[in-house]
Design a protein around this motif. Structure first.
Motif, mmCIF file in Angstrom:
data_model
loop_
_atom_site.group_PDB
_atom_site.id
_atom_site.type_symbol
_atom_site.label_atom_id
_atom_site.label_comp_id
_atom_site.label_asym_id
_atom_site.label_seq_id
_atom_site.Cartn_x
_atom_site.Cartn_y
_atom_site.Cartn_z
ATOM 1 N N LEU A 21 66.244 34.250 136.104
ATOM 2 C CA LEU A 21 65.716 34.284 134.741
ATOM 3 C C LEU A 21 64.198 34.125 134.740
ATOM 4 N N GLU A 22 63.679 33.287 135.617
ATOM 5 C CA GLU A 22 62.230 33.100 135.694
ATOM 6 C C GLU A 22 61.526 34.401 136.067
ATOM 7 N N LEU B 9 62.871 30.866 131.357
ATOM 8 C CA LEU B 9 62.149 32.004 130.770
ATOM 9 C C LEU B 9 60.697 31.624 130.475
#
Length: 285
Positions: A100-101, A152
């Motif tokens: 997600l990062e 995020l």
């Protein structure tokens, strides 16, 4: 392919391997400390190590003449990226947190697209990351939406880190830029941990782990990142960084016993193909 470009790719791979091993160690440490304390331990010792490595006290006479706008944004993005990532790491499996990062640098890669073939590799990476998240099992896995939001947010800071890192390089202060960024991030985190009465100040047994994490997560990867950014474009750096979720998942498997499904392994394969594709594309440009 020029040797300088290949060396930049090697720098990136070594950087990501070092970082993901450190993340697994940090996650173990979070069983005893909160994420912000772990982040401060890492930043504090990394600042000391990097300043000694590059003898950054030599830059002190030039501080008044530096263009601080880019340097401050670079420093803030570095600090926030690490805080948010560790907050997500405490709530999500390592592979998912990193996956997600990675949407942050992937978004930056989208903005840098110039050729149709680049678009294909970025899209393939998106599919791979989407398949990595076990959407049908979120409830059984106790998926943390707070952790996802932190991840995020870390990705957004990662994009700023890449973008302004390339501009900081033009200040011609070399690796001293990293030293300054680490010192600023440490000073900003220090009041927070003091207010929380963090045990890191009274329990030296945590310091060795902090030093190990600092070397693996900051001193080595950020130094290699700055070297790589001298030769890589935003699209190359952003898409090659797609190997990060792959290495995170492998590190989680080896050090944390976090197993992946067949679909997730397939997603890792797609991401690796995209990374290879953009590397070959850079060769032909």
């Amino acid at each position: 392919m020029p040797n300088t470009y290949m060396m930049a790719v090697v720098y990136m791979i070594l950087s990501m391997v070092s970082y993901q091993i450190s993340a697994s160690i940090a996650k173990h440490l979070m069983e005893q400390l909160d994420p912000i304390s772990v982040t401060l331990l890492r930043m504090f010792f990394a600042a000391i190590i990097v300043c000694i490595m590059f003898r950054s006290w030599k830059i002190i006479p030039q501080l008044k003449t530096l263009k601080w706008r880019y340097l401050l944004i670079y420093s803030l993005s570095l600090g926030l990226m690490n805080i948010l990532f560790y907050l997500s790491l405490g709530r999500l499996p390592q592979g998912i947190a990193v996956g997600l990062e990675f949407l942050g640098p992937l978004g930056l890669a989208f903005l840098s697209i110039k050729k149709r073939s680049d678009f294909i590799w970025v899209m393939l990476t998106i599919i791979g990351i989407a398949l990595m998240v076990p959407w049908t099992q979120l409830n059984s896995l106790k998926f943390s939406f707070v952790g996802a939001a932190c991840s995020l947010g870390a990705g957004l800071c990662w994009a700023f880190y890449i973008y302004y890192g390339q501009r900081v390089i033009k200040l011609n202060i070399g690796m001293h830029a990293l030293s300054i960024a680490l010192v600023i991030s440490t000073l900003l985190l220090l009041p927070v941990t003091i207010f929380q009465h963090s045990p890191i100040f009274t329990h030296p047994e945590f310091w060795l782990s902090g030093i190990i994490i600092a070397v693996l997560a900051t001193a080595i990867p950020y130094t290699l990142d700055l070297l790589a950014l001298k030769q890589l474009s935003s699209i190359s750096y952003g898409t090659l960084s797609s190997l990060s979720p792959v290495l995170a998942a492998l590190s989680g498997l080896v050090f944390l016993n976090e197993f992946l499904s067949l679909t997730q392994w397939f997603s890792l394969l797609l991401i690796m193909i995209a990374a290879i594709g953009v590397t070959l594309n850079e060769k032909n440009s």
